[in-house]
Design an enzyme around this catalytic site. Structure first.
Site, PDB file in Angstrom:
ATOM      1  N   TYR A  69       1.005  -1.259   0.172  1.00  0.00           N
ATOM      2  CA  TYR A  69      -0.204  -0.147   0.025  1.00  0.00           C
ATOM      3  C   TYR A  69       0.815   1.380  -0.087  1.00  0.00           C
ATOM      4  O   TYR A  69       0.682   2.293   0.852  1.00  0.00           O
ATOM      5  CB  TYR A  69      -1.060  -0.002   1.095  1.00  0.00           C
ATOM      6  CG  TYR A  69      -1.878  -1.156   1.353  1.00  0.00           C
ATOM      7  CD1 TYR A  69      -2.162  -1.842   0.305  1.00  0.00           C
ATOM      8  CD2 TYR A  69      -2.671  -1.259   2.377  1.00  0.00           C
ATOM      9  CE1 TYR A  69      -3.123  -3.059   0.337  1.00  0.00           C
ATOM     10  CE2 TYR A  69      -3.535  -2.312   2.706  1.00  0.00           C
ATOM     11  CZ  TYR A  69      -3.799  -3.324   1.521  1.00  0.00           C
ATOM     12  OH  TYR A  69      -4.659  -4.354   1.792  1.00  0.00           O
ATOM     13  N   HIS A 132      -0.602 -12.031   1.489  1.00  0.00           N
ATOM     14  CA  HIS A 132      -1.270 -11.103   0.397  1.00  0.00           C
ATOM     15  C   HIS A 132      -1.198 -11.733  -0.880  1.00  0.00           C
ATOM     16  O   HIS A 132      -0.254 -12.005  -1.505  1.00  0.00           O
ATOM     17  CB  HIS A 132      -0.364  -9.688   0.060  1.00  0.00           C
ATOM     18  CG  HIS A 132      -1.324  -8.731  -0.190  1.00  0.00           C
ATOM     19  ND1 HIS A 132      -0.737  -7.363   0.338  1.00  0.00           N
ATOM     20  CD2 HIS A 132      -2.441  -8.461  -0.588  1.00  0.00           C
ATOM     21  CE1 HIS A 132      -1.530  -6.482   0.118  1.00  0.00           C
ATOM     22  NE2 HIS A 132      -2.697  -7.081  -0.549  1.00  0.00           N
TER      23      HIS A 132
HETATM   24  P1  NAP Z   1     -14.023  -0.967   0.201  1.00  0.00           P
HETATM   25  O1  NAP Z   1     -13.720  -0.747   1.940  1.00  0.00           O
HETATM   26  O2  NAP Z   1     -15.238  -1.861  -0.222  1.00  0.00           O
HETATM   27  O3  NAP Z   1     -14.129   0.489  -0.318  1.00  0.00           O
HETATM   28  C1  NAP Z   1     -13.473   1.590  -0.023  1.00  0.00           C
HETATM   29  C2  NAP Z   1     -13.901   2.865  -1.066  1.00  0.00           C
HETATM   30  O4  NAP Z   1     -15.043   3.121  -0.482  1.00  0.00           O
HETATM   31  C3  NAP Z   1     -13.117   4.107  -0.943  1.00  0.00           C
HETATM   32  O5  NAP Z   1     -12.821   4.545  -2.168  1.00  0.00           O
HETATM   33  C4  NAP Z   1     -13.900   5.049  -0.063  1.00  0.00           C
HETATM   34  O6  NAP Z   1     -13.685   6.362  -0.453  1.00  0.00           O
HETATM   35  C5  NAP Z   1     -15.279   4.513  -0.192  1.00  0.00           C
HETATM   36  N1  NAP Z   1     -16.123   4.784   0.928  1.00  0.00           N
HETATM   37  C6  NAP Z   1     -15.985   4.271   2.127  1.00  0.00           C
HETATM   38  N2  NAP Z   1     -16.900   4.583   2.740  1.00  0.00           N
HETATM   39  C7  NAP Z   1     -17.729   5.250   2.058  1.00  0.00           C
HETATM   40  C8  NAP Z   1     -19.040   6.092   2.473  1.00  0.00           C
HETATM   41  N3  NAP Z   1     -19.591   5.841   3.785  1.00  0.00           N
HETATM   42  N4  NAP Z   1     -19.525   6.796   1.432  1.00  0.00           N
HETATM   43  C9  NAP Z   1     -18.933   6.681   0.118  1.00  0.00           C
HETATM   44  N5  NAP Z   1     -18.046   6.152   0.003  1.00  0.00           N
HETATM   45  C10 NAP Z   1     -17.263   5.334   0.954  1.00  0.00           C
HETATM   46  O7  NAP Z   1     -12.627  -1.354  -0.663  1.00  0.00           O
HETATM   47  P2  NAP Z   1     -11.116  -1.641  -0.171  1.00  0.00           P
HETATM   48  O8  NAP Z   1     -10.664  -0.169   0.202  1.00  0.00           O
HETATM   49  O9  NAP Z   1     -10.726  -2.082  -1.541  1.00  0.00           O
HETATM   50  O10 NAP Z   1     -11.209  -2.550   0.807  1.00  0.00           O
HETATM   51  C11 NAP Z   1     -10.961  -2.363   2.046  1.00  0.00           C
HETATM   52  C12 NAP Z   1      -9.685  -2.537   2.810  1.00  0.00           C
HETATM   53  O11 NAP Z   1      -9.647  -3.809   2.783  1.00  0.00           O
HETATM   54  C13 NAP Z   1      -8.589  -1.881   2.368  1.00  0.00           C
HETATM   55  O12 NAP Z   1      -8.235  -0.522   2.397  1.00  0.00           O
HETATM   56  C14 NAP Z   1      -7.402  -2.771   2.545  1.00  0.00           C
HETATM   57  O13 NAP Z   1      -7.086  -2.476   4.017  1.00  0.00           O
HETATM   58  C15 NAP Z   1      -8.095  -4.016   2.596  1.00  0.00           C
HETATM   59  N6  NAP Z   1      -8.017  -4.596   1.305  1.00  0.00           N
HETATM   60  C16 NAP Z   1      -7.210  -6.129   1.406  1.00  0.00           C
HETATM   61  C17 NAP Z   1      -6.998  -6.771   0.055  1.00  0.00           C
HETATM   62  C18 NAP Z   1      -6.100  -7.705   0.149  1.00  0.00           C
HETATM   63  O14 NAP Z   1      -5.827  -8.688  -0.796  1.00  0.00           O
HETATM   64  N7  NAP Z   1      -5.600  -8.208   1.045  1.00  0.00           N
HETATM   65  C19 NAP Z   1      -7.483  -6.404  -0.925  1.00  0.00           C
HETATM   66  C20 NAP Z   1      -8.264  -5.046  -1.101  1.00  0.00           C
HETATM   67  C21 NAP Z   1      -8.453  -4.435   0.252  1.00  0.00           C
HETATM   68  P3  NAP Z   1     -13.480   7.553   0.667  1.00  0.00           P
HETATM   69  O15 NAP Z   1     -12.220   7.414   1.117  1.00  0.00           O
HETATM   70  O16 NAP Z   1     -13.942   8.664  -0.091  1.00  0.00           O
HETATM   71  O17 NAP Z   1     -14.260   7.143   2.070  1.00  0.00           O
END
Ligand code: NAP
Length: 270
Positions: A69, A132
């Site tokens: 990240y 990962h």
């Molecule tokens: P997510 O949590 O499904 O979505 C995050 C996105 O949603 C961001 O762009 C955020 O924008 C937006 N968001 C969040 N709350 C919101 C709200 N109340 N209203 C409008 N938009 C909102 O997806 P993700 O970030 O891909 O996954 C979450 C976490 O899981 C990651 O940060 C990471 O730590 C982990 N992850 C791990 C892997 C892996 O392979 N290990 C892969 C993907 C993700 P804003 O910043 O504008 O709120």
């Protein structure tokens, strides 16, 4: 006015008590090669401090980061001053640089990655380390010594729990047989890995849910009247076996709304 606090849940049988919503930090450190609905600027230090402080005040004690990240780990090392109050989850296996992602699950790289995370996070232990995955979950488990290396590091006291952020149901189930927990994608439009959550529940293993909002696409593309955050969190928490849902955000208003929705969505059924 009283502030409503998120409930905590057991992370399988690790002894760790995690907040039922955690903060994802991809957007703290990296804004290239990501699949969010719109482009964004990395937040400045004050913005990161503010969202962390708001989360802490509402009972969040879990923060998810990774070497892949970008500057996320380094920034947390600088800005997360109250280390002992947090459970930090980081990863091994994926690296990201200007040419994109590449993967190394060898014992040598795994040890190097853990030592580098400890330095970047300014800590002498890591609470949770996840492999990962590059998508080949079973090959990682069967053909590399990554899990054995993490098990040894756990016995040495450098890490408290480990597992894998998987991409297949088969890989998720195998992960739970050989480690403490799995991180799986799960939301109201994707339930292919639900059997992993069921297995975790019956075998006292931990589950983190990633992409609860489909990386933001559930929110930005929503045509419904219903709040997609509420719809997805009600869907996820109604299924027993989830330890915590990791939502990524750099927006304090969004994250505060997510915490409200998580509190309302939770029943006693986990
Ligand atoms: P997510 O949590 O499904 O979505 C995050 C996105 O949603 C961001 O762009 C955020 O924008 C937006 N968001 C969040 N709350 C919101 C709200 N109340 N209203 C409008 N938009 C909102 O997806 P993700 O970030 O891909 O996954 C979450 C976490 O899981 C990651 O940060 C990471 O730590 C982990 N992850 C791990 C892997 C892996 O392979 N290990 C892969 C993907 C993700 P804003 O910043 O504008 O709120």
């Amino acid at each position: 006015m009283t502030v409503e606090i998120l409930p905590k849940r057991q992370l399988g049988d690790t002894g760790l008590l995690v907040s039922s919503l955690g903060l994802g930090t991809v957007k703290f450190g990296r804004n290239s090669g990501v699949k969010y609905p719109s482009s964004f600027k990395l937040p400045n230090d004050d913005a990161v401090r503010n969202i962390i402080a708001m989360c802490k005040e509402r009972g969040v004690n879990l923060i998810d980061t990774a070497p892949a990240y970008g500057h996320s780990e380094e920034r947390l090392g600088q800005l997360l001053t109250d280390r002992k109050d947090w459970l930090i989850c980081t990863k091994v296996g994926e690296e990201f640089d200007s040419s994109g992602s590449y993967f190394d699950f060898s014992a040598k790289h795994t040890k190097h990655s853990i030592e580098r995370s400890l330095k970047r996070l300014r800590s002498d232990y890591l609470d949770i380390v996840l492999v990962h995955s590059d998508g080949n979950d079973m090959d990682i488990i069967e053909k590399t010594d990554c899990f054995e290396t993490l098990q040894r590091l756990k016995e040495e006291g450098l890490i408290r729990a480990f597992g894998m952020s998987t991409k297949t149901a088969e890989g998720g189930l195998a992960t739970l047989k050989h480690s403490d927990m799995a991180m799986v994608m799960y939301n109201s439009s994707y339930a292919d890995e639900e059997s992993v959550i069921d297995y975790a529940r019956s075998h006292r293993k931990g589950i983190f849910v990633k992409k609860a909002l489909n990386s933001g696409h559930a929110v930005s593309g929503s045509q419904n009247e219903e709040d997609p955050v509420k719809t997805n969190l009600e869907f996820i928490y109604s299924h027993a076996g989830v330890s915590s849902v990791i939502i990524g955000s750099i927006n304090t208003v969004h994250m505060s709304h997510n915490i409200d929705a998580a509190i309302s969505a939770q029943t006693t059924s986990y």
